[in-house]
Write a protein that holds these residues in place. Structure first.
Motif, PDB file in Angstrom:
ATOM      1  N   UNK A  54       1.136  -1.410  -0.171  1.00 18.19           N
ATOM      2  CA  UNK A  54      -0.007   0.285   0.244  1.00 18.19           C
ATOM      3  C   UNK A  54       1.052   1.350  -0.283  1.00 18.19           C
ATOM      4  N   UNK A  55       2.181   1.118   0.750  1.00 20.76           N
ATOM      5  CA  UNK A  55       2.533   2.419   0.726  1.00 20.76           C
ATOM      6  C   UNK A  55       3.053   2.648  -1.267  1.00 20.76           C
ATOM      7  N   UNK A  56       4.233   1.345  -0.959  1.00 21.94           N
ATOM      8  CA  UNK A  56       4.132   1.344  -2.514  1.00 21.94           C
ATOM      9  C   UNK A  56       3.140   2.038  -3.864  1.00 21.94           C
ATOM     10  N   UNK A  57       1.698   1.939  -3.679  1.00 20.72           N
ATOM     11  CA  UNK A  57       1.225   2.041  -4.578  1.00 20.72           C
ATOM     12  C   UNK A  57       0.607   4.339  -4.355  1.00 20.72           C
ATOM     13  N   UNK A  58       0.481   4.607  -2.444  1.00 13.46           N
ATOM     14  CA  UNK A  58       0.823   5.293  -2.123  1.00 13.46           C
ATOM     15  C   UNK A  58       1.890   6.567  -3.062  1.00 13.46           C
ATOM     16  N   UNK A  59       3.018   6.205  -2.896  1.00 14.66           N
ATOM     17  CA  UNK A  59       4.427   6.832  -3.039  1.00 14.66           C
ATOM     18  C   UNK A  59       4.167   6.734  -4.774  1.00 14.66           C
ATOM     19  N   UNK A  60       3.102   5.401  -5.585  1.00 13.67           N
ATOM     20  CA  UNK A  60       3.356   6.359  -6.812  1.00 13.67           C
ATOM     21  C   UNK A  60       2.069   6.902  -7.351  1.00 13.67           C
ATOM     22  N   UNK A  61       1.563   6.987  -6.546  1.00 14.92           N
ATOM     23  CA  UNK A  61       0.440   8.099  -6.747  1.00 14.92           C
ATOM     24  C   UNK A  61       0.673   9.561  -6.024  1.00 14.92           C
ATOM     25  N   UNK A  62       1.970   9.547  -5.514  1.00 19.03           N
ATOM     26  CA  UNK A  62       1.957  11.476  -4.951  1.00 19.03           C
ATOM     27  C   UNK A  62       2.946  11.177  -5.679  1.00 19.03           C
ATOM     28  N   UNK A  63       3.258  10.686  -7.016  1.00 19.91           N
ATOM     29  CA  UNK A  63       4.357  11.026  -7.405  1.00 19.91           C
ATOM     30  C   UNK A  63       3.613  11.394  -8.993  1.00 19.91           C
ATOM     31  N   UNK A  64       2.495  11.213  -8.607  1.00 19.77           N
ATOM     32  CA  UNK A  64       1.379  11.422 -10.347  1.00 19.77           C
ATOM     33  C   UNK A  64       1.153  12.912  -9.737  1.00 19.77           C
ATOM     34  N   UNK A  65       1.007  12.868  -7.930  1.00 20.26           N
ATOM     35  CA  UNK A  65       0.320  14.474  -7.818  1.00 20.26           C
ATOM     36  C   UNK A  65       1.193  15.158  -7.676  1.00 20.26           C
ATOM     37  N   UNK A  66       2.381  15.252  -7.848  1.00 19.39           N
ATOM     38  CA  UNK A  66       3.521  16.180  -7.465  1.00 19.39           C
ATOM     39  C   UNK A  66       3.762  16.762  -8.969  1.00 19.39           C
ATOM     40  N   UNK A  67       3.820  15.871  -9.801  1.00 25.40           N
ATOM     41  CA  UNK A  67       3.106  15.657 -11.463  1.00 25.40           C
ATOM     42  C   UNK A  67       2.396  16.945 -11.757  1.00 25.40           C
TER      43      UNK A  67
END
Length: 136
Positions: free
Chosen positions: A30-43
């Protein structure tokens, strides 16, 4: 653009989401998925605010090029948690060891993606788009 935004990994609204997400009992997938979401959010935030990529001097050609920011990793998430006082230094060390152990058990890279051959893990530090384009 405020000073430092070009290199910023975690914007304030992302830190708010992190605070809501974190339960203290990590399920690393879940942490990995959240990090992917945050990478998209940052972009998305960077695009909305017109924040350009930071510039760097290329090790290969010596020219100045835009850097490609690395994805947000679970380890970056842990350091962000420490920075906003959600976890202590001791908790950071413990969680970092847990993440490292989980990565090894599951054969994952720093971003949580499955690695076929551990020898093929490239240095995922900042890279310039100039170098990236030549290898693609």
């Amino acid at each position: 653009m405020p000073s430092g935004d070009a290199q910023r990994a975690w914007f304030p609204e992302m830190l708010e989401e992190l605070t809501q997400f974190w339960t203290g009992e990590p399920d690393w997938l879940q942490v990995v998925t959240f990090c992917q979401t945050m990478t998209s959010r940052r972009s998305s935030i960077r695009n909305q605010r017109g924040i350009r990529d930071p510039m760097m001097t290329c090790r290969n050609c010596g020219g100045k090029h835009a850097m490609i920011l690395p994805p947000i990793s679970p380890r970056s998430l842990l350091f962000a948690l420490q920075k906003i006082d959600i976890i202590t230094n001791d908790e950071l060390k413990q969680l970092d060891k847990q993440w490292k152990s989980f990565r090894k058990e599951e054969n994952l890279d720093a971003q949580g993606q499955v690695v076929e051959d551990r020898d093929d893990i490239a240095d995922r530090s900042f890279t310039c788009s100039h170098t990236q384009d030549k290898t693609s």
